[in-house]
Write a protein that holds these residues in place. Structure first.
Motif, PDB file in Angstrom:
ATOM      1  N   THR A 150      30.115  -4.769  36.565  1.00 21.87           N
ATOM      2  CA  THR A 150      31.166  -3.806  36.217  1.00 21.87           C
ATOM      3  C   THR A 150      30.613  -2.472  35.702  1.00 21.87           C
ATOM      4  OG1 THR A 150      31.338  -4.769  33.999  1.00 21.87           O
ATOM      5  CG2 THR A 150      32.822  -5.637  35.685  1.00 21.87           C
ATOM      6  N   THR A 151      29.508  -2.496  34.975  1.00 21.73           N
ATOM      7  CA  THR A 151      28.919  -1.256  34.470  1.00 21.73           C
ATOM      8  C   THR A 151      28.262  -0.497  35.615  1.00 21.73           C
ATOM      9  OG1 THR A 151      28.504  -2.287  32.321  1.00 21.73           O
ATOM     10  CG2 THR A 151      27.295  -0.272  32.812  1.00 21.73           C
ATOM     11  N   SER A 152      28.485   0.794  35.681  1.00 18.67           N
ATOM     12  CA  SER A 152      27.860   1.596  36.735  1.00 18.67           C
ATOM     13  C   SER A 152      26.435   1.973  36.342  1.00 18.67           C
ATOM     14  CB  SER A 152      28.674   2.876  36.975  1.00 18.67           C
ATOM     15  OG  SER A 152      28.539   3.757  35.857  1.00 18.67           O
ATOM     16  N   GLU A 153      25.631   2.305  37.348  1.00 19.79           N
ATOM     17  CA  GLU A 153      24.266   2.755  37.064  1.00 19.79           C
ATOM     18  C   GLU A 153      24.285   4.032  36.234  1.00 19.79           C
ATOM     19  OE1 GLU A 153      21.425   2.751  40.310  1.00 19.79           O
ATOM     20  OE2 GLU A 153      22.658   1.288  41.402  1.00 19.79           O
ATOM     21  N   GLY A 154      25.293   4.885  36.476  1.00 17.05           N
ATOM     22  CA  GLY A 154      25.407   6.126  35.721  1.00 17.05           C
ATOM     23  C   GLY A 154      25.657   5.874  34.246  1.00 17.05           C
ATOM     24  N   THR A 155      26.533   4.917  33.955  1.00 17.22           N
ATOM     25  CA  THR A 155      26.811   4.589  32.554  1.00 17.22           C
ATOM     26  C   THR A 155      25.584   3.993  31.889  1.00 17.22           C
ATOM     27  OG1 THR A 155      29.170   4.221  32.996  1.00 17.22           O
ATOM     28  CG2 THR A 155      28.260   3.204  31.008  1.00 17.22           C
ATOM     29  N   LEU A 156      24.890   3.086  32.596  1.00 13.96           N
ATOM     30  CA  LEU A 156      23.687   2.488  32.027  1.00 13.96           C
ATOM     31  C   LEU A 156      22.627   3.559  31.775  1.00 13.96           C
ATOM     32  CD1 LEU A 156      22.018   0.076  31.133  1.00 13.96           C
ATOM     33  CD2 LEU A 156      21.396  -0.329  33.517  1.00 13.96           C
ATOM     34  N   GLU A 157      22.501   4.507  32.697  1.00 15.04           N
ATOM     35  CA  GLU A 157      21.523   5.574  32.513  1.00 15.04           C
ATOM     36  C   GLU A 157      21.852   6.390  31.258  1.00 15.04           C
ATOM     37  OE1 GLU A 157      19.211   9.043  35.059  1.00 15.04           O
ATOM     38  OE2 GLU A 157      20.963   8.047  35.916  1.00 15.04           O
ATOM     39  N   GLN A 158      23.148   6.655  31.039  1.00 12.27           N
ATOM     40  CA  GLN A 158      23.553   7.350  29.825  1.00 12.27           C
ATOM     41  C   GLN A 158      23.180   6.562  28.573  1.00 12.27           C
ATOM     42  OE1 GLN A 158      27.880   8.141  30.937  1.00 12.27           O
ATOM     43  NE2 GLN A 158      27.471   9.786  29.477  1.00 12.27           N
ATOM     44  N   LEU A 159      23.395   5.252  28.636  1.00 14.46           N
ATOM     45  CA  LEU A 159      23.183   4.415  27.462  1.00 14.46           C
ATOM     46  C   LEU A 159      21.714   4.335  27.065  1.00 14.46           C
ATOM     47  CD1 LEU A 159      25.640   1.486  28.303  1.00 14.46           C
ATOM     48  CD2 LEU A 159      25.898   3.125  26.427  1.00 14.46           C
ATOM     49  N   ILE A 160      20.815   4.282  28.052  1.00  9.72           N
ATOM     50  CA  ILE A 160      19.401   4.080  27.725  1.00  9.72           C
ATOM     51  C   ILE A 160      18.573   5.356  27.806  1.00  9.72           C
ATOM     52  CG2 ILE A 160      19.511   1.692  28.546  1.00  9.72           C
ATOM     53  CD1 ILE A 160      17.820   2.585  30.969  1.00  9.72           C
ATOM     54  N   ALA A 161      19.217   6.477  28.188  1.00  7.08           N
ATOM     55  CA  ALA A 161      18.474   7.709  28.463  1.00  7.08           C
ATOM     56  C   ALA A 161      17.568   8.126  27.318  1.00  7.08           C
ATOM     57  CB  ALA A 161      19.449   8.847  28.793  1.00  7.08           C
ATOM     58  N   GLU A 162      18.015   7.971  26.070  1.00  4.62           N
ATOM     59  CA  GLU A 162      17.276   8.500  24.925  1.00  4.62           C
ATOM     60  C   GLU A 162      16.613   7.415  24.079  1.00  4.62           C
ATOM     61  OE1 GLU A 162      19.646  11.267  22.683  1.00  4.62           O
ATOM     62  OE2 GLU A 162      20.665  11.973  24.491  1.00  4.62           O
ATOM     63  N   ILE A 163      16.539   6.197  24.600  1.00  2.00           N
ATOM     64  CA  ILE A 163      15.917   5.117  23.830  1.00  2.00           C
ATOM     65  C   ILE A 163      14.447   5.006  24.217  1.00  2.00           C
ATOM     66  CG2 ILE A 163      15.970   2.658  23.266  1.00  2.00           C
ATOM     67  CD1 ILE A 163      18.897   2.613  24.182  1.00  2.00           C
ATOM     68  N   PRO A 164      13.536   5.256  23.288  1.00  2.00           N
ATOM     69  CA  PRO A 164      12.101   5.094  23.615  1.00  2.00           C
ATOM     70  C   PRO A 164      11.748   3.615  23.677  1.00  2.00           C
ATOM     71  CG  PRO A 164      12.357   5.690  21.307  1.00  2.00           C
ATOM     72  CD  PRO A 164      13.741   5.698  21.904  1.00  2.00           C
ATOM     73  N   ILE A 165      11.330   3.167  24.829  1.00  2.00           N
ATOM     74  CA  ILE A 165      10.994   1.747  25.000  1.00  2.00           C
ATOM     75  C   ILE A 165       9.621   1.626  25.642  1.00  2.00           C
ATOM     76  CG2 ILE A 165      13.388   0.971  25.134  1.00  2.00           C
ATOM     77  CD1 ILE A 165      13.141   0.852  28.133  1.00  2.00           C
ATOM     78  N   ARG A 166       9.134   0.405  25.690  1.00  5.88           N
ATOM     79  CA  ARG A 166       7.814   0.138  26.260  1.00  5.88           C
ATOM     80  C   ARG A 166       7.955  -0.181  27.750  1.00  5.88           C
ATOM     81  NH1 ARG A 166       4.441  -4.052  22.901  1.00  5.88           N
ATOM     82  NH2 ARG A 166       6.273  -5.339  23.234  1.00  5.88           N
ATOM     83  N   TRP A 167       7.187   0.546  28.559  1.00 10.72           N
ATOM     84  CA  TRP A 167       7.167   0.341  30.002  1.00 10.72           C
ATOM     85  C   TRP A 167       5.798  -0.185  30.404  1.00 10.72           C
ATOM     86  CZ3 TRP A 167      11.472   1.962  33.049  1.00 10.72           C
ATOM     87  CH2 TRP A 167      12.470   2.649  32.339  1.00 10.72           C
ATOM     88  N   ALA A 168       5.779  -1.071  31.375  1.00  7.07           N
ATOM     89  CA  ALA A 168       4.514  -1.629  31.861  1.00  7.07           C
ATOM     90  C   ALA A 168       4.486  -1.561  33.389  1.00  7.07           C
ATOM     91  CB  ALA A 168       4.360  -3.080  31.394  1.00  7.07           C
ATOM     92  N   TRP A 169       3.289  -1.384  33.922  1.00 11.47           N
ATOM     93  CA  TRP A 169       3.144  -1.396  35.379  1.00 11.47           C
ATOM     94  C   TRP A 169       3.244  -2.836  35.882  1.00 11.47           C
ATOM     95  CZ3 TRP A 169       3.668   2.717  38.244  1.00 11.47           C
ATOM     96  CH2 TRP A 169       3.354   3.972  37.718  1.00 11.47           C
ATOM     97  N   ALA A 170       4.006  -3.008  36.942  1.00  6.58           N
ATOM     98  CA  ALA A 170       4.178  -4.329  37.540  1.00  6.58           C
ATOM     99  C   ALA A 170       4.057  -4.222  39.053  1.00  6.58           C
ATOM    100  CB  ALA A 170       5.542  -4.919  37.171  1.00  6.58           C
ATOM    101  N   THR A 171       3.637  -5.314  39.650  1.00 10.62           N
ATOM    102  CA  THR A 171       3.598  -5.412  41.106  1.00 10.62           C
ATOM    103  C   THR A 171       4.901  -5.999  41.611  1.00 10.62           C
ATOM    104  OG1 THR A 171       1.211  -5.826  41.067  1.00 10.62           O
ATOM    105  CG2 THR A 171       2.387  -6.429  43.073  1.00 10.62           C
ATOM    106  N   ASN A 172       5.578  -5.269  42.495  1.00  8.38           N
ATOM    107  CA  ASN A 172       6.687  -5.866  43.225  1.00  8.38           C
ATOM    108  C   ASN A 172       6.049  -6.696  44.341  1.00  8.38           C
ATOM    109  OD1 ASN A 172       8.637  -6.347  45.336  1.00  8.38           O
ATOM    110  ND2 ASN A 172       9.991  -4.893  44.306  1.00  8.38           N
TER     111      ASN A 172
END
Length: 596
Positions: A150-172
């Motif tokens: 139900t949540t759109s990608e646009g809404t999710l992008e708004q919600l997490i846009a300013e949250i500093p989080i940890r990102w890691a490189w992964a292999t798809n």
């Protein structure tokens, strides 16, 4: 997507690859080399790196079932990283059980070492990384990971846009491409489901992938009470599997085997066992599952896991439930014990091959049919250098995770956990509340933050507003738990008990609430009731050293000194550095010396 590499970012690692990898050991598990070779290579490697990781390997089964169970004892450095003193292993032979226990230790040590090293992550907001043109995991995968339609990608992008989080490189693994994955998001979902280690990357990949599939089907079977068909014991023709099952049945232990494969195309066998002669006095109902590419090995994995958890069905063993719940009676799982139909073991999907590469390809193809891709983070320890990975499959279910299919809740959790400055965290949660004005979970996380800041009256106000916004039924106990903790911290113990009882009435299997109730009753000098709650906490979470110590404190208050001492010793066995248990035990010893 065109990637713009910035000077401040470390170079992109090479993707994890896999190739032909033939099995040379197939007796009870499928491995690249024999368990004896695994142990020898591991010990040689640990001797070379001079890290205090493995202290000992001990056999712990009583011998009743003749199924060997070993655990590896952590060295000091491993314990400091894992915070768990021992790791259990499983197998049909002593050597395989020992090898399993050792590799479980390496798996955990590698993963938690990786997680605790900031150098392995890019800490940034989604907006920052998007602006740099880095290859980010699509937001659709984040929505898929929590089954939010139900949540759109646009809404999710708004919600997490300013949250500093940890990102890691992964292999798809499906595409052979590197992608930046929001590690903080997926750890909140998977936690430590998905780490694996092996003699080769192929071995580790299969183990990690199968563990996620196992958790996925177990969660679905449990939540939806799916009548998974029984597996006809007469169809078990593999001699190792048949003998393993006989080791249970010859002692009168009733074993129910079910086909949990569902629509995955990957074989999973569920195993539930009960010994009517010892249950419930000295044994429990053990309920677990096993997933491998080949059905016989899946069955063997499930049964050796039963042996690992059961304490031979006569030692008062108390295991910690994970992928499947711990039933207190067969009535709770009648949909498993009497599903109304049965299948042959050879009727389960079979992706087996002597080449692990072929099995990986087949597993990836099976999950692709469900729209699920596999992401791998390389967690190999830089000194130990034994292949280790963390597997993420967006769309997989986990029993231990909230049933909420709202990505906003997980975004709010990220804001609560990842923003260091308390006031900045409150501002971010308020911004999210403006986007989602009716979201009870925003009020809940605001309450948690205010409570952590000792602003208890404000916190209770937020919790009350969360209750007014019609929270999901499964989240009510969490709200009551934190509200009760606030009242406990305000020394309003009677009020806290009233609130906590509301939570326990909704979910009796909450160790956190029993712990809080135990503490409040202790403060009111109601030690008998405190003993009841701390005992129940241990039933639900048998690996909690602090609760064994808490139980010991209350038993000591009741002058039940022998029981108190036993619980303090158990606590110290689990955590040798637990001062509460050590202090009380020393005091009791001194008192005995004086009395003598």
């Amino acid at each position: 997507m065109k990637m713009r590499q910035t000077a401040s970012r470390p170079p992109v690692p090479a993707p994890i690859t896999y190739g032909d990898c033939l099995k040379s050991y197939t007796y009870d598990q499928d491995k690249v080399c024999t368990p004896e070779e695994t142990i020898a290579k591991l010990k040689q490697r640990l001797a070379e790196v001079k890290l205090d990781i493995l202290n000992d390997v001990r056999r712990v089964d009583s011998g009743r079932l003749d199924i060997p169970v070993y655990f590896s004892v952590c060295g000091r450095e491993a314990f400091e990283v894992i915070r768990n003193k021992k790791q259990l292993g499983k197998g049909c032979t002593p050597a395989q059980s020992q090898a399993s226990a050792c590799m479980e230790l390496i798996e955990r040590f590698s993963f938690f070492s990786f997680r605790q090293n900031p150098a392995n992550f890019i800490r940034a907001t989604h907006a920052e990384l998007k602006a740099e043109g880095l290859p980010l995991l699509p937001l659709s995968a984040l929505l898929q990971s929590v089954h939010d339609e139900t949540t759109s990608e646009g809404t999710l992008e708004q919600l997490i846009a300013e949250i500093p989080i940890r990102w890691a490189w992964a292999t798809n693994l499906n595409r052979g491409e590197m992608v930046l994955v929001p590690f903080s998001w997926f750890y909140a979902i998977n936690e430590f489901n998905g780490p694996s280690a092996g003699n080769s990357y192929e071995e580790a990949i299969l183990q990690g992938l199968c563990e996620i599939v196992e958790r996925h089907v177990c969660a679905l079977v449990t939540r939806e009470r799916i009548k998974a068909p029984l597996i006809d014991p007469a169809s078990i023709t593999d001699p190792v599997a048949a003998e393993l099952l006989a080791k249970f049945t010859r002692h009168g232990i009733k074993v129910y085997l079910n086909d949990f494969s569902l629509d995955t195309g990957i074989p999973t066998v569920g195993a539930l066992a009960i010994d009517p002669s010892t249950f419930p006095e000295t044994s429990e109902i053990v309920y677990t599952a096993g997933t491998t590419p080949e059905p016989n090995k899946a069955l063997i994995r499930a049964l050796t896991e039963v042996a690992q958890l059961s304490g031979d069905f006569h030692t008062k063993s108390n295991y910690l439930a994970s992928g499947l719940p711990k039933p207190l009676s067969l009535k709770e799982v009648d949909y498993i014990t009497d599903p109304g139909r049965s299948v042959r073991l050879d009727g389960l999907p079979n992706l087996g091959d002597n080449n692990m590469k072929v099995e990986i390809d087949r597993c990836l193809a099976a999950l692709s049919k469900l729209g699920m891709e596999v992401l791998l983070i390389d967690t190999r320890h830089p000194e130990v250098q034994i292949p280790a990975i963390y597997t993420i499959v967006p769309g997989a279910h986990f029993r231990e995770r909230s049933n909420s299919k709202n990505a906003g809740m997980f975004a709010a959790k990220l804001a609560h956990e990842q923003i260091g400055d308390p006031e900045a965290q409150i501002r971010q949660l308020n911004k999210m509340g403006a986007i989602l004005p009716e979201a009870y979970f925003i009020e809940f996380f605001l309450g948690k933050k205010k409570a952590a800041m000792a602003r208890y009256d404000e916190a209770i106000g937020h919790f009350n507003r969360a209750l007014e916004l019609r929270p999901e039924a499964e989240d009510l106990p969490y709200i009551y738990s934190f509200m009760g903790e606030c009242l406990k911290d305000m020394a309003r113990y009677d009020e806290a008990i009233g609130v906590l009882r509301r939570g326990i009435e909704l979910d009796e299997e909450r160790p956190d609430i029993h712990n809080l109730l135990g503490f409040c009753h202790y403060k009111l000098a109601d030690y008998e009731t405190a003993v009841t709650h701390f005992s129940r906490t241990i039933d639900l979470e048998p690996g909690s050293a602090i609760d064994f110590a808490n139980l010991g404190v209350n038993l000591r208050k009741l002058n039940r000194t022998q029981e108190a001492a036993r619980n303090f010793k158990i606590a110290l066995t689990m955590d040798p550095y637990l001062e509460l248990a050590r202090t009380h035990l020393d005091e009791m010893f001194a008192e005995q010396e004086q009395a003598a």
